[in-house]
Design a protein around this motif. Structure first.
Motif, mmCIF file in Angstrom:
data_model
loop_
_atom_site.group_PDB
_atom_site.id
_atom_site.type_symbol
_atom_site.label_atom_id
_atom_site.label_comp_id
_atom_site.label_asym_id
_atom_site.label_seq_id
_atom_site.Cartn_x
_atom_site.Cartn_y
_atom_site.Cartn_z
ATOM 1 N N ASP A 106 0.720 -0.970 0.069
ATOM 2 C CA ASP A 106 -0.109 -0.167 -0.057
ATOM 3 C C ASP A 106 0.985 1.208 -0.016
ATOM 4 O OD1 ASP A 106 -2.527 -1.542 -0.184
ATOM 5 O OD2 ASP A 106 -2.712 -1.350 1.983
ATOM 6 N N LEU A 107 1.897 1.215 0.792
ATOM 7 C CA LEU A 107 2.997 2.260 0.919
ATOM 8 C C LEU A 107 3.632 2.691 -0.519
ATOM 9 C CD1 LEU A 107 4.645 4.245 2.611
ATOM 10 C CD2 LEU A 107 6.109 2.400 2.753
ATOM 11 N N PHE A 108 4.046 1.655 -1.339
ATOM 12 C CA PHE A 108 4.661 1.868 -2.507
ATOM 13 C C PHE A 108 3.471 2.385 -3.607
ATOM 14 C CE2 PHE A 108 7.877 -1.905 -1.871
ATOM 15 C CZ PHE A 108 8.759 -0.834 -1.381
ATOM 16 N N CYS A 109 2.317 1.908 -3.494
ATOM 17 C CA CYS A 109 1.093 2.454 -4.371
ATOM 18 C C CYS A 109 0.928 3.906 -3.927
ATOM 19 C CB CYS A 109 -0.096 1.796 -4.119
ATOM 20 S SG CYS A 109 -0.179 0.096 -4.799
ATOM 21 N N ASP A 110 1.072 4.125 -2.646
ATOM 22 C CA ASP A 110 0.848 5.447 -2.382
ATOM 23 C C ASP A 110 2.227 6.650 -2.887
ATOM 24 O OD1 ASP A 110 -1.499 5.360 -0.987
ATOM 25 O OD2 ASP A 110 -0.575 5.139 1.091
ATOM 26 N N LEU A 111 3.176 5.742 -2.721
ATOM 27 C CA LEU A 111 4.496 7.003 -3.123
ATOM 28 C C LEU A 111 4.450 7.063 -4.498
ATOM 29 C CD1 LEU A 111 6.907 5.080 -0.739
ATOM 30 C CD2 LEU A 111 6.353 7.207 -0.521
ATOM 31 N N ARG A 112 3.989 5.986 -5.232
ATOM 32 C CA ARG A 112 3.909 6.306 -6.735
ATOM 33 C C ARG A 112 2.673 7.423 -7.075
ATOM 34 N NH1 ARG A 112 2.178 1.421 -9.731
ATOM 35 N NH2 ARG A 112 2.127 2.880 -11.400
ATOM 36 N N GLU A 113 1.689 7.340 -6.576
ATOM 37 C CA GLU A 113 0.716 8.179 -6.824
ATOM 38 C C GLU A 113 0.863 9.615 -6.331
ATOM 39 O OE1 GLU A 113 -2.991 6.336 -5.175
ATOM 40 O OE2 GLU A 113 -2.440 4.972 -6.745
ATOM 41 N N LYS A 114 1.549 9.661 -5.073
ATOM 42 C CA LYS A 114 1.755 10.843 -4.575
ATOM 43 C C LYS A 114 3.008 11.609 -4.970
ATOM 44 C CE LYS A 114 -1.339 10.151 -0.609
ATOM 45 N NZ LYS A 114 -0.988 9.146 0.435
ATOM 46 N N LEU A 115 3.947 10.757 -5.084
ATOM 47 C CA LEU A 115 5.525 11.485 -5.342
ATOM 48 C C LEU A 115 5.811 11.170 -6.568
ATOM 49 C CD1 LEU A 115 7.006 10.768 -1.773
ATOM 50 C CD2 LEU A 115 5.827 12.789 -2.370
ATOM 51 N N GLY A 116 5.189 10.209 -7.191
ATOM 52 C CA GLY A 116 5.717 9.922 -8.692
ATOM 53 C C GLY A 116 6.887 8.905 -8.591
#
Ligand code: ATP
Ligand code: ATP
Ligand code: MG
Ligand code: MG
Lengths: 284, 286
Positions: free
Chosen positions: A193-203
């Motif tokens: 979930d963290l990896f998905c978030d980092l992709r979405e939020k920080l690219g």
């Protein structure tokens, strides 16, 4: 995912790596791929097929015999000095082995804070500690772990420390070599979930090596399959999982265990004979 | 409170095991009364969240943790390991009980060849060099390592992650122990090699009556390999059941949430796995 005109965050071109003593067999044999900004590319394949060696070439830890690695369009196989260091900071790696990659004599605060210090991101000591705690919290650890040494952590906890260490310097590309293999499912879920978030939020872009095909399916929009040092299949998630072109990909998918006892037993018979394991290195 | 669904006396019988470590704030108890039995030839899986005490429990059986303060009993073929002298414990390791560590690289000696390390358990038991080599090469082949005869003389750093993991497994089983404790033994293996390794362990259980305690977080593996499953949380076993029953109707909410947090290939990609993050409060086994 590649915005027009902007080069992909990572481009690997025709990488070749041979190790001494292996009589001409190539651990990595003409491997090319790109990872766009904010994209996740999964790298799967047989044990010994050259995944980690590919990752190490990309991260600059192993020098390829030939081929090029471009980070954000810049050729790092040729770069030197400060330019190289600045580019390198954009790429961080989480290693396959969380035990040997963490210096046993450093505390968690030092391990995670080191990059913040070395790259001059957070020179102030107190602020650095606060930032370190924030990063630890994103992987489910906290302030109470700051002054402990790696030895006193469980396997999954150590892997999370390694992930926190890599994320600390704010990379654009994270290379993960089996980052969730030693995590139990609840922590694995949290890290995914963290990896998905980092992709979405920080690219954040990911080059994600894993044996768990369900995990790769969950996270990666494109998948590369390696066998015998080569990329034998590279395509979008749906294509690779539902209509694989290479027989090796199909064999891999067929061997995925499912969390259902009856189904597993029924399949066991069909799956069992995998005799004289076909070897990646010996085919040439 | 320990349930022993298997008849006959268990090979391994852990009763009321407690383990704590000294910390500056006083002893921290990480295993808080574990009961677990494994019969000869039986395949039991131990699952549970990160930090729940699975590896600590495993290491206790071979007394591998000098810092650990232990209580309770660990009966191996009726003898209490916790009461043995260090010399007796050394004799248990390898022949009566083999352990595959969770950290494959750290448990290998970087300056010795792979072959030397695999043959050691046989050599110290008096098996000749050539016979030991033959058996080690054969075992590596069964574990799916290609060209084992040539790779026998390599050093660990020349092996890939998954190859090293198989070396560690080979070291643990080569002397054919009565009990194998395998702590996450297949995390670095692709699914096909994984199937091969599990098959070898199953064969040893069937043919030689080797008891297997498999620690894993992969519920797909558990489904295919284990007959009985124990679920651990916060230093305790919260549920223990036959594998079919556990998957069909887990009685503990924690077990349910474990099963829900597994990504499956049929699912929508990127779906929130949303596992509740365990509280990381101090003093609690995280
Ligand atoms: N430093 C080294 N010296 C010699 N050979 C090496 C070295 N590193 C890797 N190799 C060999 O290169 C091949 C590819 O190894 P690599 O670690 O890249 O595989 P991998 O795909 O990551 O496998 P795994 O899934 O098991 O981790 C293997 O045959 C390995 O033995
Ligand atoms: N040598 C040690 N000193 C102090 N605490 C320790 C030590 N070894 C383990 N612990 C603590 O004991 C608890 C249980 O650790 P253990 O390694 O058994 O977890 P685990 O269930 O195997 O987890 P994982 O699935 O992450 O491997 C953890 O909170 C860990 O921090
Ligand atoms: Mg690898
Ligand atoms: Mg563990």
């Amino acid at each position: 995912m590649n915005t027009a005109g902007e080069p992909p965050i990572l481009e690997a071109r025709n990488l070749v790596k041979t190790f001494p003593g292996q009589a001409g067999t190539r651990a990595v044999d003409d491997v090319s791929f790109t990872v766009g900004r904010g994209e996740a590319l999964g790298l799967v394949g047989e044990s010994g097929s050259g995944k980690s060696t590919t990752a190490r070439c990309v991260a600059g830890l192993v020098r390829p015999d030939s081929g090029r690695v471009l980070i954000g369009g810049q050729d790092v196989t040729r770069a030197r000095g400060r330019a190289l260091r600045a580019t390198r900071r954009r790429v961080q790696m989480v290693f396959q082995d969380p035990y040997s990659s963490l210096n046993p004599r450093m505390t968690v605060a030092e391990l995670v804070g080191e990059g913040l210090y070395v790259h001059g991101i957070e020179p102030d000591r107190a602020r650095r500690r606060d930032r370190t705690v924030q990063i630890l919290e994103t992987v489910g650890l906290g302030a109470e772990h700051l002054d402990r040494y790696p030895r006193s952590f469980s396997g999954g906890q150590r892997q999370r420390i390694a992930i926190a260490r890599a994320l600390a310097v704010g990379p654009d590309l994270l290379i993960c070599d089996e980052p969730v293999a030693s995590l139990d499912v609840s922590v694995q879920a949290q890290v995914l979930d963290l990896f998905c978030d980092l992709r979405e939020k920080l690219g954040l872009a990911l080059l994600f090596i894993a044996h768990d095909l369900a995990v790769v399916h969950h996270l990666c929009g494109r998948v590369a399959v390696m066998n015998s040092g080569r990329v034998v299949e590279l395509g979008g998630r749906e294509q690779v999982y539902t209509a694989p072109e290479h027989p090796y990909t199909r064999a891999l998918l067929d061997a995925v265990p499912v969390p259902d006892p009856a189904a597993e037993r029924a399949r066991a018979g069909a799956l069992r004979p995998v005799p004289a394991h076909h070897d990646p290195e010996e085919t040439r | 409170m320990s349930a022993h669904p298997t008849q006959g006396s268990p090979l391994l019988d852990i009763r009321g095991l407690t383990v704590s470590y000294p910390t500056p704030q006083g002893p921290a108890q990480v295993v808080r009364g574990v009961d677990l039995a494994v019969a000869p030839g039986e395949r039991v899986a131990l699952v549970g969240e990160s930090g729940s005490g699975k590896s600590v429990t495993a290491r206790s059986v071979l007394r591998l943790d000098p810092d650990a303060r232990t209580g309770g009993r660990i009966l191996l073929e009726g003898e209490d390991v916790l009461e043995m002298t260090p010399r007796e414990v050394r004799r248990v390791r390898g022949a009566r009980a083999g352990l595959v560590f969770q950290d494959p690289l750290a448990s290998l000696n970087p300056v010795k060849t792979v072959g030397w390390q695999i043959t050691q358990p046989l050599r110290i038991r008096g098996v000749g060099r050539r016979e030991a080599r033959r058996r080690a090469v054969d075992l590596l082949g069964r574990l799916g390592v290609a060209d084992p005869d040539r790779r026998f003389d390599d050093h660990p750093h020349q092996f890939s992650g998954g190859m090293r993991q198989r070396v560690v497994i080979a070291i643990a089983v080569i002397a054919e122990p009565r009990l194998l404790i395998a702590d996450e033994p297949t995390t670095a293996l692709d699914v096909r090699v994984q199937a091969q390794v599990l098959e070898l362990m199953e064969d040893l259980a069937r043919e030689r009556g080797m008891a297997v305690l498999l620690i894993t977080h992969d519920l797909g593996i558990v489904a295919g390999f284990a007959r009985r499953v124990a679920v651990m949380r916060h230093g305790l076993i919260v549920e223990e059941a036959d594998v079919d029953r556990l998957y069909a109707s887990p009685s503990h909410p924690y077990t349910r949430s474990l099963l829900d947090a597994v990504p499956r290939i049929g699912d929508a990609p990127g779906r929130r796995l949303g596992a509740p993050v365990p509280a990381t409060t101090e003093g609690e086994a995280l």
